[in-house]
Design an enzyme around this catalytic site. Sequence first.
Site, mmCIF file in Angstrom:
data_model
loop_
_atom_site.group_PDB
_atom_site.id
_atom_site.type_symbol
_atom_site.label_atom_id
_atom_site.label_comp_id
_atom_site.label_asym_id
_atom_site.label_seq_id
_atom_site.Cartn_x
_atom_site.Cartn_y
_atom_site.Cartn_z
ATOM 1 N N GLY A 11 -29.896 -23.736 -10.054
ATOM 2 C CA GLY A 11 -30.760 -22.928 -9.179
ATOM 3 C C GLY A 11 -31.715 -22.055 -9.976
ATOM 4 O O GLY A 11 -31.875 -20.867 -9.702
ATOM 5 N N ALA A 12 -32.372 -22.674 -10.962
ATOM 6 C CA ALA A 12 -33.234 -21.883 -11.861
ATOM 7 C C ALA A 12 -34.710 -22.007 -11.512
ATOM 8 O O ALA A 12 -35.563 -21.629 -12.310
ATOM 9 C CB ALA A 12 -32.991 -22.299 -13.315
ATOM 10 N N VAL A 65 -26.126 -29.024 -5.954
ATOM 11 C CA VAL A 65 -24.835 -28.761 -6.600
ATOM 12 C C VAL A 65 -23.646 -28.914 -5.650
ATOM 13 O O VAL A 65 -22.511 -28.992 -6.099
ATOM 14 C CB VAL A 65 -24.778 -27.360 -7.272
ATOM 15 C CG1 VAL A 65 -25.787 -27.248 -8.397
ATOM 16 C CG2 VAL A 65 -24.929 -26.239 -6.253
ATOM 17 N N ASN A 87 -25.425 -20.454 -11.005
ATOM 18 C CA ASN A 87 -26.243 -19.446 -10.315
ATOM 19 C C ASN A 87 -26.673 -19.886 -8.913
ATOM 20 O O ASN A 87 -26.852 -19.034 -8.035
ATOM 21 C CB ASN A 87 -27.490 -19.150 -11.164
ATOM 22 C CG ASN A 87 -28.548 -18.410 -10.379
ATOM 23 O OD1 ASN A 87 -28.423 -17.205 -10.139
ATOM 24 N ND2 ASN A 87 -29.583 -19.116 -9.931
ATOM 25 N N SER A 140 -21.109 -11.972 -6.591
ATOM 26 C CA SER A 140 -21.823 -10.922 -5.861
ATOM 27 C C SER A 140 -20.876 -9.739 -5.673
ATOM 28 O O SER A 140 -19.653 -9.921 -5.585
ATOM 29 C CB SER A 140 -22.240 -11.444 -4.481
ATOM 30 O OG SER A 140 -22.655 -10.379 -3.660
ATOM 31 N N TYR A 153 -20.318 -15.662 3.395
ATOM 32 C CA TYR A 153 -20.913 -15.401 2.070
ATOM 33 C C TYR A 153 -19.958 -14.530 1.247
ATOM 34 O O TYR A 153 -19.681 -14.833 0.083
ATOM 35 C CB TYR A 153 -22.268 -14.709 2.227
ATOM 36 C CG TYR A 153 -22.933 -14.406 0.890
ATOM 37 C CD1 TYR A 153 -23.553 -15.407 0.156
ATOM 38 C CD2 TYR A 153 -22.925 -13.112 0.362
ATOM 39 C CE1 TYR A 153 -24.149 -15.130 -1.075
ATOM 40 C CE2 TYR A 153 -23.523 -12.829 -0.857
ATOM 41 C CZ TYR A 153 -24.132 -13.845 -1.567
ATOM 42 O OH TYR A 153 -24.717 -13.580 -2.788
ATOM 43 N N ALA A 155 -16.778 -14.217 1.555
ATOM 44 C CA ALA A 155 -15.580 -15.002 1.205
ATOM 45 C C ALA A 155 -15.889 -16.011 0.108
ATOM 46 O O ALA A 155 -15.064 -16.230 -0.797
ATOM 47 C CB ALA A 155 -15.051 -15.718 2.448
HETATM 48 P P1 NAP Z 1 -33.138 -17.532 -4.570
HETATM 49 O O1 NAP Z 1 -34.313 -16.774 -5.008
HETATM 50 O O2 NAP Z 1 -33.104 -18.058 -3.175
HETATM 51 O O3 NAP Z 1 -32.877 -18.729 -5.595
HETATM 52 C C1 NAP Z 1 -31.825 -19.608 -5.340
HETATM 53 C C2 NAP Z 1 -31.913 -20.780 -6.272
HETATM 54 O O4 NAP Z 1 -30.808 -21.647 -6.008
HETATM 55 C C3 NAP Z 1 -33.171 -21.602 -6.051
HETATM 56 O O5 NAP Z 1 -33.593 -22.072 -7.305
HETATM 57 C C4 NAP Z 1 -32.679 -22.759 -5.188
HETATM 58 O O6 NAP Z 1 -33.458 -23.928 -5.401
HETATM 59 C C5 NAP Z 1 -31.283 -22.960 -5.756
HETATM 60 N N1 NAP Z 1 -30.371 -23.650 -4.855
HETATM 61 C C6 NAP Z 1 -29.996 -23.282 -3.603
HETATM 62 N N2 NAP Z 1 -29.129 -24.183 -3.110
HETATM 63 C C7 NAP Z 1 -28.958 -25.126 -4.077
HETATM 64 C C8 NAP Z 1 -28.172 -26.306 -4.178
HETATM 65 N N3 NAP Z 1 -27.383 -26.683 -3.172
HETATM 66 N N4 NAP Z 1 -28.237 -27.026 -5.329
HETATM 67 C C9 NAP Z 1 -29.024 -26.627 -6.366
HETATM 68 N N5 NAP Z 1 -29.792 -25.534 -6.320
HETATM 69 C C10 NAP Z 1 -29.755 -24.800 -5.190
HETATM 70 O O7 NAP Z 1 -31.792 -16.660 -4.712
HETATM 71 P P2 NAP Z 1 -31.354 -15.528 -5.773
HETATM 72 O O8 NAP Z 1 -31.389 -14.236 -5.074
HETATM 73 O O9 NAP Z 1 -32.063 -15.703 -7.058
HETATM 74 O O10 NAP Z 1 -29.797 -15.903 -5.932
HETATM 75 C C11 NAP Z 1 -29.256 -16.498 -7.103
HETATM 76 C C12 NAP Z 1 -27.756 -16.282 -7.089
HETATM 77 O O11 NAP Z 1 -27.467 -14.894 -7.144
HETATM 78 C C13 NAP Z 1 -27.050 -16.819 -5.854
HETATM 79 O O12 NAP Z 1 -25.809 -17.375 -6.216
HETATM 80 C C14 NAP Z 1 -26.833 -15.570 -5.030
HETATM 81 O O13 NAP Z 1 -25.748 -15.691 -4.141
HETATM 82 C C15 NAP Z 1 -26.554 -14.570 -6.128
HETATM 83 N N6 NAP Z 1 -26.750 -13.187 -5.710
HETATM 84 C C16 NAP Z 1 -27.969 -12.770 -5.290
HETATM 85 C C17 NAP Z 1 -28.120 -11.457 -4.888
HETATM 86 C C18 NAP Z 1 -29.430 -10.933 -4.389
HETATM 87 O O14 NAP Z 1 -29.437 -9.823 -3.825
HETATM 88 N N7 NAP Z 1 -30.544 -11.640 -4.584
HETATM 89 C C19 NAP Z 1 -27.041 -10.563 -4.922
HETATM 90 C C20 NAP Z 1 -25.815 -11.025 -5.359
HETATM 91 C C21 NAP Z 1 -25.682 -12.344 -5.763
HETATM 92 P P3 NAP Z 1 -34.071 -24.784 -4.168
HETATM 93 O O15 NAP Z 1 -35.063 -23.920 -3.472
HETATM 94 O O16 NAP Z 1 -34.664 -25.961 -4.833
HETATM 95 O O17 NAP Z 1 -32.905 -25.089 -3.262
#
Ligand code: NAP
Length: 245
Positions: A11-12, A65, A87, A140, A153, A155
Amino acid sequence: MTKNKIALITGASRGIGRAIAIIFAKDGYDIIINYRSSEEEANTTQTLFREANPSITTTLLQADVSSSEEVTTMFSRIPSLDVLINNAGWSTQIAHGDLESLSPEIYNRVMDTNFKGPYLCTREAIKIMTQGGSIINIASLSGLTGRGSNVIYCASKAALINLTTTMARALGPRGIRVNCIAPGLVETELTRSWRDMHTAAREQCALGRQATVEDIATATLYLTKMQGTTGEVLKVDGGQYLEQV
Ligand code: NAP
C-alpha cells in the site's frame, strides 16, 4: 560492490506507505512498492524516491494483499527480502453503536485488508528472508484503545497487534524481528473527510498536534534498525493515547 538491502512496502502508492517508501529509499534500500489499484499514484511514489536517492533500484508490484493467490504471485517475483512493511489498510467511518450499517462487504474488506493481508504477506516473506529480517506491521492506536473509525477496524488492528506478538515469538529464533507501529489519527486520503475525528484528535494530542506521515515513516525506519527489539508496539500519535486512557 555491496548489495542494497531490499524493502517491500504494501500500500505504498500514497499516504503513510509512500512516506515510508521515501525514507527507506533515502536510507539506501532498494524498494518494492505494492499497490492494489492506484497505478498512477504508485508511479508518482516511484518518481519521488528516485529523486530522493537515484542510486537505488525500485520495482512496482500490483497485488491485492487480501488475495492469497495475488500475494503468492507477487512474492514469486521477489527473490529475497530484508524488510516487509505491512502497511496496506482500509476503513470507513461508522458509529460504533450502528452495527446495521456494517455490511458483510465492509466487514470482509476491513478484516481481509488489515489482518489477512499482513498474515499472507508475512507467510510468504519469511520464506525469502533467508538472512533474517524485519517485519513492521502498521496497526493503529484503535487496536489498543477500541476508539476508531468503526468497530471492525478496531478489532482488525487489535488482531494485527496480536499477530505481531505471536510472530515475534515464533520468528525470533530465525533472526526475524516483528514489530508494530500504532499511529494515532493522521491526515491522509483515507481519513481526510473524517473532520469530526480530526477535531477531537487534535484536542487530545499532548503535543498539540497530530502525528504526520513523516513521523510514522521515521519511527518505522528506526524500529527496523533497533536490532535488540522485537514484539514491540510503538505508539506514534502526538500523545493522543494519553488522553484516551
Ligand atoms: P491511504 O492513504 O488510503 O493509503 C492506503 C494504501 O493502501 C493505498 O496505497 C492503497 O492502494 C493501499 N491498499 C488498500 N487496500 C489494499 C489492498 N487490498 N491491497 C494492496 N494495497 C491496498 O491510507 P493511510 O492513511 O496511508 O493508511 C496506511 C495504513 O496506516 C493503513 O493500514 C491504516 O489502517 C493505517 N493507519 C492510518 C491512520 C490514519 O489516520 N491515516 C491511523 C492509524 C493507522 P490502492 O488505492 O491501490 O488500493
